[in-house]
Write a protein that holds these residues in place. Sequence first.
Motif, PDB file in Angstrom:
ATOM      1  N   ILE A 294      13.372   8.224 -23.006  1.00 29.66           N
ATOM      2  CA  ILE A 294      12.901   6.819 -22.414  1.00 29.66           C
ATOM      3  C   ILE A 294      12.048   6.245 -23.391  1.00 29.66           C
ATOM      4  O   ILE A 294      12.309   4.953 -23.665  1.00 29.66           O
ATOM      5  CB  ILE A 294      12.397   6.983 -21.114  1.00 29.66           C
ATOM      6  CG1 ILE A 294      13.441   7.653 -20.171  1.00 29.66           C
ATOM      7  CG2 ILE A 294      11.925   5.654 -20.399  1.00 29.66           C
ATOM      8  CD1 ILE A 294      13.095   7.871 -18.723  1.00 29.66           C
TER       9      ILE A 294
ATOM     10  N   ALA B 123      12.996   2.735 -25.468  1.00 27.40           N
ATOM     11  CA  ALA B 123      12.285   1.620 -25.413  1.00 27.40           C
ATOM     12  C   ALA B 123      11.587   1.187 -26.640  1.00 27.40           C
ATOM     13  O   ALA B 123      11.359  -0.022 -26.991  1.00 27.40           O
ATOM     14  CB  ALA B 123      11.308   1.438 -24.248  1.00 27.40           C
TER      15      ALA B 123
ATOM     16  N   ILE C 146       5.654  -1.518 -24.413  1.00 30.89           N
ATOM     17  CA  ILE C 146       6.829  -1.473 -23.679  1.00 30.89           C
ATOM     18  C   ILE C 146       7.364  -0.292 -23.420  1.00 30.89           C
ATOM     19  O   ILE C 146       7.869   0.426 -22.189  1.00 30.89           O
ATOM     20  CB  ILE C 146       7.800  -2.426 -24.382  1.00 30.89           C
ATOM     21  CG1 ILE C 146       7.295  -3.717 -24.181  1.00 30.89           C
ATOM     22  CG2 ILE C 146       9.224  -2.212 -23.992  1.00 30.89           C
ATOM     23  CD1 ILE C 146       8.088  -4.780 -25.195  1.00 30.89           C
TER      24      ILE C 146
ATOM     25  N   ASN D 261       5.324   1.492 -20.551  1.00 32.63           N
ATOM     26  CA  ASN D 261       5.663   1.256 -19.254  1.00 32.63           C
ATOM     27  C   ASN D 261       6.983   1.386 -18.941  1.00 32.63           C
ATOM     28  O   ASN D 261       7.271   1.835 -17.697  1.00 32.63           O
ATOM     29  CB  ASN D 261       5.632  -0.715 -19.297  1.00 32.63           C
ATOM     30  CG  ASN D 261       4.266  -1.221 -19.444  1.00 32.63           C
ATOM     31  OD1 ASN D 261       3.117  -0.561 -18.928  1.00 32.63           O
ATOM     32  ND2 ASN D 261       4.307  -2.413 -19.947  1.00 32.63           N
ATOM     33  N   SER D 262       8.010   1.973 -19.696  1.00 29.57           N
ATOM     34  CA  SER D 262       9.294   2.205 -19.461  1.00 29.57           C
ATOM     35  C   SER D 262       9.114   3.562 -18.711  1.00 29.57           C
ATOM     36  O   SER D 262       9.796   4.025 -17.807  1.00 29.57           O
ATOM     37  CB  SER D 262      10.158   2.052 -20.680  1.00 29.57           C
ATOM     38  OG  SER D 262      10.451   0.895 -21.173  1.00 29.57           O
TER      39      SER D 262
ATOM     40  N   ASN E 114       7.826   3.764 -15.095  1.00 28.74           N
ATOM     41  CA  ASN E 114       8.903   3.440 -14.077  1.00 28.74           C
ATOM     42  C   ASN E 114       9.331   4.515 -13.696  1.00 28.74           C
ATOM     43  O   ASN E 114       9.905   4.605 -12.517  1.00 28.74           O
ATOM     44  CB  ASN E 114       9.934   2.541 -14.797  1.00 28.74           C
ATOM     45  CG  ASN E 114       9.569   1.104 -14.948  1.00 28.74           C
ATOM     46  OD1 ASN E 114       8.874   0.671 -14.352  1.00 28.74           O
ATOM     47  ND2 ASN E 114      10.336   0.636 -16.051  1.00 28.74           N
TER      48      ASN E 114
END
Length: 81
Positions: free
Chosen positions: A24, A28, A45, A48-49, A52
């Motif tokens: 992941i 990203a 980013i 943050n991915s 999730n």
Amino acid sequence: MPDNKIEELSEDIKQQLPEHAQQIFLAALNAAQKDALSEEGAREIAWNSVKNEYEPGNDGKWQRKPEDTAIHNKSVTSGGN
């Protein structure tokens, strides 16, 4: 430097994140870099991915978040005519 590979991630990231979270992170990161974001912005980013689906555990390693069954079992109703 888009199209990084998992082997190129820092040892710190590889030790903290399980393989799926590394994938992941990498996807990203590569996508953000292809969109011409700075290295710092792309890493933000990417993290943050990961956040999730994963959260840091007590041992410092990231683990998958438990599924929220309320989200998966919620019915959708329409307010239309």
